[in-house]
Scaffold this motif. Structure first.
Motif, PDB file in Angstrom:
ATOM      1  N   GLN A   1       0.821  -1.200   0.000  1.00  0.00           N
ATOM      2  CA  GLN A   1       0.000   0.000   0.000  1.00  0.00           C
ATOM      3  C   GLN A   1       0.858   1.254   0.000  1.00  0.00           C
ATOM      4  O   GLN A   1       0.391   2.317  -0.351  1.00  0.00           O
ATOM      5  CB  GLN A   1      -0.894   0.045   1.237  1.00  0.00           C
ATOM      6  CG  GLN A   1      -1.952  -1.001   1.263  1.00  0.00           C
ATOM      7  CD  GLN A   1      -2.723  -0.971   2.567  1.00  0.00           C
ATOM      8  OE1 GLN A   1      -2.290  -0.405   3.558  1.00  0.00           O
ATOM      9  NE2 GLN A   1      -3.882  -1.601   2.556  1.00  0.00           N
ATOM     10  N   GLY A   2       2.092   1.123   0.415  1.00  0.00           N
ATOM     11  CA  GLY A   2       2.900   2.300   0.629  1.00  0.00           C
ATOM     12  C   GLY A   2       3.815   2.724  -0.480  1.00  0.00           C
ATOM     13  O   GLY A   2       3.972   3.910  -0.734  1.00  0.00           O
ATOM     14  N   PHE A   3       4.430   1.800  -1.175  1.00  0.00           N
ATOM     15  CA  PHE A   3       5.500   2.235  -2.043  1.00  0.00           C
ATOM     16  C   PHE A   3       5.036   2.765  -3.387  1.00  0.00           C
ATOM     17  O   PHE A   3       5.836   3.298  -4.144  1.00  0.00           O
ATOM     18  CB  PHE A   3       6.555   1.141  -2.229  1.00  0.00           C
ATOM     19  CG  PHE A   3       6.067  -0.093  -2.908  1.00  0.00           C
ATOM     20  CD1 PHE A   3       6.078  -0.210  -4.268  1.00  0.00           C
ATOM     21  CD2 PHE A   3       5.613  -1.147  -2.148  1.00  0.00           C
ATOM     22  CE1 PHE A   3       5.644  -1.366  -4.878  1.00  0.00           C
ATOM     23  CE2 PHE A   3       5.172  -2.298  -2.747  1.00  0.00           C
ATOM     24  CZ  PHE A   3       5.183  -2.413  -4.113  1.00  0.00           C
ATOM     25  N   ARG A   4       3.754   2.694  -3.694  1.00  0.00           N
ATOM     26  CA  ARG A   4       3.271   3.322  -4.915  1.00  0.00           C
ATOM     27  C   ARG A   4       3.533   4.816  -4.879  1.00  0.00           C
ATOM     28  O   ARG A   4       3.632   5.463  -5.906  1.00  0.00           O
ATOM     29  CB  ARG A   4       1.760   3.109  -5.077  1.00  0.00           C
ATOM     30  CG  ARG A   4       1.368   1.703  -5.305  1.00  0.00           C
ATOM     31  CD  ARG A   4      -0.120   1.612  -5.584  1.00  0.00           C
ATOM     32  NE  ARG A   4      -0.887   2.480  -4.716  1.00  0.00           N
ATOM     33  CZ  ARG A   4      -2.117   2.900  -4.986  1.00  0.00           C
ATOM     34  NH1 ARG A   4      -2.711   2.535  -6.086  1.00  0.00           N
ATOM     35  NH2 ARG A   4      -2.759   3.683  -4.146  1.00  0.00           N
ATOM     36  N   SER A   5       3.658   5.376  -3.691  1.00  0.00           N
ATOM     37  CA  SER A   5       3.802   6.815  -3.510  1.00  0.00           C
ATOM     38  C   SER A   5       4.839   7.411  -4.444  1.00  0.00           C
ATOM     39  O   SER A   5       4.570   8.388  -5.123  1.00  0.00           O
ATOM     40  CB  SER A   5       4.193   7.135  -2.070  1.00  0.00           C
ATOM     41  OG  SER A   5       3.290   6.553  -1.206  1.00  0.00           O
ATOM     42  N   ALA A   6       6.010   6.838  -4.461  1.00  0.00           N
ATOM     43  CA  ALA A   6       7.047   7.372  -5.339  1.00  0.00           C
ATOM     44  C   ALA A   6       7.141   6.564  -6.616  1.00  0.00           C
ATOM     45  O   ALA A   6       7.199   7.129  -7.707  1.00  0.00           O
ATOM     46  CB  ALA A   6       8.388   7.363  -4.628  1.00  0.00           C
ATOM     47  N   LEU A   7       7.139   5.255  -6.499  1.00  0.00           N
ATOM     48  CA  LEU A   7       7.431   4.417  -7.649  1.00  0.00           C
ATOM     49  C   LEU A   7       6.357   4.468  -8.724  1.00  0.00           C
ATOM     50  O   LEU A   7       6.667   4.472  -9.914  1.00  0.00           O
ATOM     51  CB  LEU A   7       7.636   2.970  -7.184  1.00  0.00           C
ATOM     52  CG  LEU A   7       8.668   2.775  -6.071  1.00  0.00           C
ATOM     53  CD1 LEU A   7       8.807   1.306  -5.731  1.00  0.00           C
ATOM     54  CD2 LEU A   7       9.999   3.367  -6.458  1.00  0.00           C
ATOM     55  N   GLY A   8       5.113   4.516  -8.335  1.00  0.00           N
ATOM     56  CA  GLY A   8       4.034   4.498  -9.311  1.00  0.00           C
ATOM     57  C   GLY A   8       3.895   5.785 -10.096  1.00  0.00           C
ATOM     58  O   GLY A   8       3.337   5.797 -11.192  1.00  0.00           O
ATOM     59  N   LEU A   9       4.395   6.881  -9.570  1.00  0.00           N
ATOM     60  CA  LEU A   9       4.242   8.175 -10.239  1.00  0.00           C
ATOM     61  C   LEU A   9       5.445   8.557 -11.098  1.00  0.00           C
ATOM     62  O   LEU A   9       5.387   9.519 -11.842  1.00  0.00           O
ATOM     63  CB  LEU A   9       3.981   9.252  -9.181  1.00  0.00           C
ATOM     64  CG  LEU A   9       2.670   9.049  -8.423  1.00  0.00           C
ATOM     65  CD1 LEU A   9       2.621   9.930  -7.194  1.00  0.00           C
ATOM     66  CD2 LEU A   9       1.490   9.329  -9.327  1.00  0.00           C
ATOM     67  N   VAL A  10       6.505   7.780 -11.014  1.00  0.00           N
ATOM     68  CA  VAL A  10       7.728   8.092 -11.772  1.00  0.00           C
ATOM     69  C   VAL A  10       7.469   8.021 -13.268  1.00  0.00           C
ATOM     70  O   VAL A  10       7.915   8.881 -14.032  1.00  0.00           O
ATOM     71  CB  VAL A  10       8.875   7.156 -11.358  1.00  0.00           C
ATOM     72  CG1 VAL A  10      10.072   7.311 -12.277  1.00  0.00           C
ATOM     73  CG2 VAL A  10       9.271   7.426  -9.927  1.00  0.00           C
ATOM     74  N   LYS A  11       6.735   7.010 -13.696  1.00  0.00           N
ATOM     75  CA  LYS A  11       6.476   6.849 -15.131  1.00  0.00           C
ATOM     76  C   LYS A  11       5.757   8.052 -15.712  1.00  0.00           C
ATOM     77  O   LYS A  11       6.022   8.473 -16.829  1.00  0.00           O
ATOM     78  CB  LYS A  11       5.658   5.583 -15.384  1.00  0.00           C
ATOM     79  CG  LYS A  11       6.415   4.316 -15.107  1.00  0.00           C
ATOM     80  CD  LYS A  11       5.527   3.101 -15.313  1.00  0.00           C
ATOM     81  CE  LYS A  11       6.278   1.850 -14.917  1.00  0.00           C
ATOM     82  NZ  LYS A  11       5.425   0.678 -14.901  1.00  0.00           N
TER      83      LYS A  11
ATOM     84  N   GLN B   1      11.548  11.046 -12.747  1.00  0.00           N
ATOM     85  CA  GLN B   1      12.222  10.845 -11.466  1.00  0.00           C
ATOM     86  C   GLN B   1      12.423  12.139 -10.704  1.00  0.00           C
ATOM     87  O   GLN B   1      12.202  12.195  -9.496  1.00  0.00           O
ATOM     88  CB  GLN B   1      13.571  10.171 -11.685  1.00  0.00           C
ATOM     89  CG  GLN B   1      13.475   8.712 -12.035  1.00  0.00           C
ATOM     90  CD  GLN B   1      14.844   8.066 -12.146  1.00  0.00           C
ATOM     91  OE1 GLN B   1      15.809   8.686 -12.556  1.00  0.00           O
ATOM     92  NE2 GLN B   1      14.909   6.804 -11.785  1.00  0.00           N
ATOM     93  N   GLU B   2      12.848  13.184 -11.380  1.00  0.00           N
ATOM     94  CA  GLU B   2      13.163  14.438 -10.692  1.00  0.00           C
ATOM     95  C   GLU B   2      11.942  15.031  -9.997  1.00  0.00           C
ATOM     96  O   GLU B   2      11.988  15.406  -8.829  1.00  0.00           O
ATOM     97  CB  GLU B   2      13.730  15.442 -11.693  1.00  0.00           C
ATOM     98  CG  GLU B   2      14.271  16.696 -11.056  1.00  0.00           C
ATOM     99  CD  GLU B   2      14.934  17.608 -12.071  1.00  0.00           C
ATOM    100  OE1 GLU B   2      14.668  18.821 -11.990  1.00  0.00           O
ATOM    101  OE2 GLU B   2      15.690  17.122 -12.924  1.00  0.00           O
ATOM    102  N   ARG B   3      10.807  15.084 -10.718  1.00  0.00           N
ATOM    103  CA  ARG B   3       9.588  15.644 -10.125  1.00  0.00           C
ATOM    104  C   ARG B   3       9.047  14.736  -9.018  1.00  0.00           C
ATOM    105  O   ARG B   3       8.576  15.212  -7.985  1.00  0.00           O
ATOM    106  CB  ARG B   3       8.513  15.865 -11.191  1.00  0.00           C
ATOM    107  CG  ARG B   3       8.823  17.066 -12.064  1.00  0.00           C
ATOM    108  CD  ARG B   3       7.627  17.526 -12.838  1.00  0.00           C
ATOM    109  NE  ARG B   3       6.569  17.992 -11.951  1.00  0.00           N
ATOM    110  CZ  ARG B   3       5.291  18.086 -12.316  1.00  0.00           C
ATOM    111  NH1 ARG B   3       4.910  17.752 -13.536  1.00  0.00           N
ATOM    112  NH2 ARG B   3       4.389  18.512 -11.458  1.00  0.00           N
TER     113      ARG B   3
END
Length: 171
Positions: A98-108, A112-114
């Motif tokens: 439930q937690g790691f989508r926070s950064a990883l799911g939005l990178v695509k 990465q920078e944003r």
């Protein structure tokens, strides 16, 4: 479903449906309108999940075997603030998926920078969640400097304050 501070899952299609549980010393059975939809061995570990993989939505199933180390490794690839945010999330959530989508799911979607900048903003705002990071990216506030934090006001028995110095010769 939470029973005695332990979390038992049901098929994800039943989220927000009212279910009933039958609890014995060794099992927890969950029913929807009299039909058994899940059965788990009972656990006494507080604030931990007991999960059947088939009950999870497919995006969660895809990541269920990821370890905390692998999740942190993926977050480190995004950036240091993403890694810090993921560390906070993994410590605070009973279900790592439930937690790691926070950064990883939005990178695509945002790069990465944003994504890393949005994680930094979420940490400053004390809002470590997927919704917070997504809102920061959607609103573009990851591109603006964070608000300046005012110095904390100190309260202590040995601090005299302005009234002490504004006395008019009362001694």
């Amino acid at each position: 479903m939470e029973i005695a501070k332990h979390y038992y899952n049901v098929p994800h299609c039943l989220v927000h449906q009212k279910v009933e549980a039958r609890i014995t010393q060794k099992t927890v059975e969950i029913f929807l309108r009299g039909k058994r939809v899940a059965s788990h061995l009972r656990s006494t570990l507080p604030h931990r999940p007991t999960t059947i993989a088939e009950h999870m939505p497919s995006p969660h199933r895809r990541y269920r075997d990821w370890t905390h180390e692998r999740i942190r490794s993926e977050a480190t690839k995004v950036g240091p603030d993403a890694d810090n945010l993921i560390h906070v999330i993994l410590r605070s959530r009973p279900h790592p998926e439930q937690g790691f989508r926070s950064a990883l799911g939005l990178v695509k979607r945002y790069g990465q920078e944003r994504a890393d900048a949005a994680c930094a903003r979420a940490l400053v705002l004390n809002a470590p969640s997927y919704k917070s990071v997504a809102a920061i990216l959607k609103n573009g506030t990851d591109r603006t400097p964070p608000p300046a934090q005012a110095a904390p006001i100190l309260f202590h028995a040995n601090i005299r304050g302005h009234s002490y110095y504004n006395r008019s010769g009362e001694d």
